[in-house]
Write an enzyme that holds these catalytic residues in place. Structure first.
Site, PDB file in Angstrom:
ATOM      1  N   GLY A   2      65.725  35.770  57.360  1.00 56.98           N
ATOM      2  CA  GLY A   2      64.708  34.752  57.189  1.00 56.98           C
ATOM      3  C   GLY A   2      63.879  34.551  58.434  1.00 56.98           C
ATOM      4  NE  ARG A  12      68.562  32.414  49.529  1.00 55.11           N
ATOM      5  CZ  ARG A  12      68.315  31.971  50.769  1.00 55.11           C
ATOM      6  NH1 ARG A  12      68.125  30.690  51.008  1.00 55.11           N
ATOM      7  NH2 ARG A  12      68.247  32.812  51.766  1.00 55.11           N
ATOM      8  N   PRO A  15      63.673  33.988  51.357  1.00 56.55           N
ATOM      9  CG  PRO A  15      64.659  32.571  49.812  1.00 56.55           C
ATOM     10  CD  PRO A  15      64.814  33.919  50.428  1.00 56.55           C
ATOM     11  CE1 TYR A  44      65.590  21.460  47.786  1.00 57.43           C
ATOM     12  CE2 TYR A  44      66.288  23.716  48.242  1.00 57.43           C
ATOM     13  CZ  TYR A  44      65.638  22.556  48.638  1.00 57.43           C
ATOM     14  OH  TYR A  44      65.041  22.473  49.875  1.00 57.43           O
TER      15      TYR A  44
END
Length: 358
Positions: free
Chosen positions: A316, A225, A23, A178
């Site tokens: 990535g 993840r 991502p 997060y």
């Protein structure tokens, strides 16, 4: 010996190679967090990856605090994702949607936002990206049990929307400081209820999110993840090895398709990570496909497969300037360099104008 170019079964789908696109937030959606047409080209160009994991995608307005990042909580967003997933499929690829709740990293100045939510009343360090420039973060409101149930419902709704948009599955973003990470790690979670304190309690929110998603789409179309071996956005843990080993064991029990682990390099002195990798203990505890991420070259990724450390590798930043990364790897074509100034700049430059190799 397993190669990066061998196919791999990831739950309900079979990827044509073991080169996963990690991502990558690129900030090209609208101010209302709706995907735009040039994102069709961006993802189609990279469909040679065995699996594409989309940029982090907000599950609700309250969950999303990055300007111009996409969401998947309303019909307009779902309709805008449909041509993207269709384009990837027509090019022979697979694509899953990464579901994102940023927790205390959401800034209240964004339209429609309020005080951010987190496991506890903590404040993200540093400055937030907003539509009005960088601003200090606000203290988060500790989530009540009702808040937790509400967010679980948002994960379920976002998962249904991802199905309707044509995604092959979803990945739950539980890394990088997060919301879910704010429950997992002990320097951000000071709760005294069933969601805080012991390892069993701190992984409870992750477990409930994963069960909510897996019950909606199936565990064989669900991935997660995690990022265990370094501080991320002020979130860290005093003893991550048993924490993330137990998290991996719990995820294995649920039966998710794959676990992606982001761990930067560590060399014992001045590496990018604060401690050695936790991934080996996680791999031993997890029965599904195991994907490693961060700082991988082709050679290092193949060495990880050869050593049995992983089943696939996610790349990535190499995918930014090399939309045809798997072909460049297979044919020994040198990699192009990306322009960091255009990562979040908006527009086509540095986004869909990197050419494939001749």
């Amino acid at each position: 010996m397993t190669s990066l170019f061998d196919p791999i079964r990831l739950g309900a789908v079979t990827a044509r190679n073991r080169i996963v696109m990690a991502p990558l937030t690129r900030a090209r959606a609208t101010r209302d967090h709706v995907p735009v047409p040039m994102m069709i080209d961006y993802y189609r160009q990279r469909a040679g990856a065995g699996l594409i994991i989309t940029e982090a995608t907000g599950i609700s307005p309250q969950a999303l605090g990055w300007p111009y990042a996409p969401g998947i909580w309303n019909d307009e967003q779902v309709e805008a994702w449909k041509p993207i997933t269709r384009a990837v499929h027509e090019a022979g690829g697979l694509i899953v949607c990464q579901l994102w709740h940023m927790g205390r990293v959401v800034h209240p100045s964004l339209p429609g936002r309020s005080q951010p939510l987190s496991s506890s009343a903590t404040t993200m360090p540093g400055l937030a990206r907003t539509y009005d420039g960088k601003q200090p973060y606000s203290v988060a409101r500790p989530m009540t049990i009702d808040d937790i149930h509400l967010v679980l419902g948002e994960y379920r709704a976002a998962t249904r929307n991802a199905q309707n948009a044509g995604f092959d599955g979803v990945q739950i973003h539980a890394a990088n400081g997060y919301l879910i990470d704010q429950f997992l790690r002990d320097n951000a979670n000071f709760r005294t209820d069933e969601y805080g304190g012991s390892i069993e309690n701190r992984i409870r929110f992750l477990r409930n999110v994963v069960r909510a998603v897996a019950d909606t789409i199936g565990p064989d179309r669900t991935g997660v993840r995690l990022s265990p071996n370094e501080e991320r956005q002020g979130v860290n843990d005093s003893n991550p090895e048993p924490l993330f080993e137990e998290a991996a064991r719990m995820l294995s029990h649920i039966g998710i398709a794959y676990l992606e682990v982001r761990e930067p390099d560590y060399d014992g002195t001045n590496g990018k990570a604060e401690r050695p990798p936790v991934a080996p203990r996680m791999r031993a505890a997890f029965r599904g496909s195991f994907i490693l991420n961060s700082d991988y070259t082709q050679a290092k990724g193949q060495a990880a497969l050869d050593a049995g450390l992983a089943d696939a590798i996610s790349f990535g930043r190499p995918f930014i300037a090399n939309p045809d990364l798997p072909r460049r790897f297979s044919d020994g074509i040198p990699l192009a360099s990306d322009d960091a100034d255009t990562w979040y700049a908006g527009g086509e430059k540095g986004y869909i104008d990197y050419p494939a190799a001749p």
